[in-house]
Design a protein around this motif. Structure first.
Motif, PDB file in Angstrom:
ATOM      1  N   VAL A  56       0.863  -1.183   0.000  1.00 54.73           N
ATOM      2  CA  VAL A  56       0.000   0.000   0.000  1.00 54.73           C
ATOM      3  C   VAL A  56       0.896   1.228   0.000  1.00 54.73           C
ATOM      4  O   VAL A  56       1.773   1.365   0.851  1.00 54.73           O
ATOM      5  N   GLY A  95      -5.147   4.596   2.573  1.00 51.53           N
ATOM      6  CA  GLY A  95      -4.111   3.586   2.687  1.00 51.53           C
ATOM      7  C   GLY A  95      -4.259   2.723   3.924  1.00 51.53           C
ATOM      8  O   GLY A  95      -4.149   1.489   3.851  1.00 51.53           O
ATOM      9  N   VAL A 122       3.337  -1.035   4.048  1.00 52.74           N
ATOM     10  CA  VAL A 122       2.888   0.328   3.752  1.00 52.74           C
ATOM     11  C   VAL A 122       4.105   1.205   3.494  1.00 52.74           C
ATOM     12  O   VAL A 122       5.010   1.295   4.333  1.00 52.74           O
ATOM     13  N   GLU A 162       5.286   4.968   3.136  1.00 55.82           N
ATOM     14  CA  GLU A 162       4.783   6.280   3.544  1.00 55.82           C
ATOM     15  C   GLU A 162       5.946   7.254   3.691  1.00 55.82           C
ATOM     16  O   GLU A 162       6.926   6.960   4.379  1.00 55.82           O
TER      17      GLU A 162
END
Length: 382
Positions: free
Chosen positions: A178, A185, A201, A203
């Motif tokens: 993601v 998200g 994830v 980020e």
């Protein structure tokens, strides 16, 4: 007395309605307005014409609904609807304006007062009208990843991998990446984790997720965004969800074409921000009627109005979130709305996107070479 129009949405498989009957009744009770709703505008969301009549709406034709002073919608008008808007009228809707030059030109040419609901920051700077649709889109993205991994023929001659996200004893969990740790998200990551996937994830501001409850509850692997981590995260991945939030500007490209070679062939790529260009280089907009295309040996999904197919949930959520802002506008006018500072309605200045032949979001105005006037300048002149 102000006349409010509520047209039927016309985007492909867009079944939402901007106001549900209880919010129509509430607005009519608390504002000096008449509300003209296009007949059958709520039917696909499960709300009958009779429910709106009981709430006090007047059921009218498409042209009559569009012909009112204030137009309330979920999604932006399509090009064939531009001429239905009265010159100088008000449009209160999601717009996704940064990637839509024709819409931007129309707002300027027809001198539309435009309140862009997804760019209203709200009292807590959490974009309260955008947030519920972000929750819907994130959850839906997770379910679509699983659906398109099923061994069905999703495109002519192209079958899914036949993989279940959740691990069975002796089987490795499917990896899904993601991109973006905002509402979309994290909701996608949560749902994917609950389905049993191994979720990574990516980020940029990874520190903000350090103590986020989802990180620990759903065993998310959080990585900062740089080339090495992108390649590591995508190695062997079966799914990729683009969830980078940008308001009033095009989405930056984070995942490039060469990165996708690390994924397993037959994997699934979904970019929730495709309406603003998307954060994945290979994404382009599709539709609910034709949602998929094959590129880099990966199934790509680029539908811009994902929540439109869960219309009952989405309509109710959007209506309840936006109605207090709409009411405040109807009660106090543009000046009062832009100055709003209450526990429920505040920080609204960013919602103004067009006024009397000017765009009020500078990056978009420059991108499309259109006249610009800041929202602060507009407020000072009111």
């Amino acid at each position: 007395m102000l006349a409010v129009g509520l047209p039927k949405e016309s985007m492909d498989f867009e079944a939402r309605v901007a106001l549900v009957p209880e919010d129509v009744a509430w607005l009519l009770k608390n504002a000096s307005i008449e509300l003209y709703m296009e007949e059958d505008a709520g039917v696909l969301s499960g709300y009958s014409n009779e429910a709106y009549r009981r709430a006090g709406a007047r059921l009218v034709s498409k042209e009559q609904a569009w012909g009112q002073s204030v137009i309330v919608k979920c999604k932006e008008p399509l090009e064939h609807e531009y001429t239905l808007l009265k010159k100088g009228s008000t449009l209160f809707s999601y717009l996704d304006l940064a990637y839509n030059a024709s819409l931007a030109h129309m707002l300027v040419d027809r001198q539309i007062l435009s309140i862009c609901t997804e760019t209203i920051a709200g009292p807590k700077n959490n974009y309260p009208i955008l947030a519920p649709m972000s929750v819907v889109a994130g959850n839906l993205a997770a379910h679509l990843i699983q659906h398109y991994l099923l061994g069905l023929e999703h495109l002519p001659g192209v079958k899914g991998k036949g993989v279940l996200l959740g691990a069975l004893a002796g089987e490795a969990r499917a990896k899904v990446v993601v991109v973006g740790g905002g509402v979309v998200g994290l909701e996608a990551a949560k749902a994917l984790s609950l389905m049993g996937a191994r979720v990574v994830v990516l980020e940029l501001n990874y520190a903000k997720l350090q103590d986020h409850p989802y990180t620990h509850l759903y065993h998310l692997e959080i990585l900062s965004v740089h080339e090495e981590n992108i390649l590591y995260a995508l190695e062997g991945a079966l799914g990729l969800v683009g969830a980078v939030l940008q308001t009033a500007t095009a989405t930056p490209k984070v995942i490039l074409k060469h990165h996708l070679a690390r994924m397993q062939k037959g994997g699934v790529v979904i970019d929730v921000a495709c309406d603003l260009g998307g954060c994945i280089e290979t994404i382009h907009q599709t539709s609910h009627s034709n949602p998929l295309y094959l590129q880099e040996d990966l199934l790509h999904y680029g539908v811009p109005n994902m929540p439109g197919v869960v219309a009952r949930t989405s309509s109710s959520a959007y209506s309840h979130a936006s109605a207090p802002y709409l009411l405040y506008f109807l009660q106090h006018g543009l000046k009062g709305f832009l100055q709003a500072d209450t526990p429920i309605v505040a920080n609204t200045l960013g919602g103004l996107s067009a006024y009397q032949g000017y765009l009020t979001q500078e990056g978009i105005a420059r991108s499309f070479k259109l006249p610009y006037k800041s929202a602060q300048e507009v407020l000072a002149q009111l």
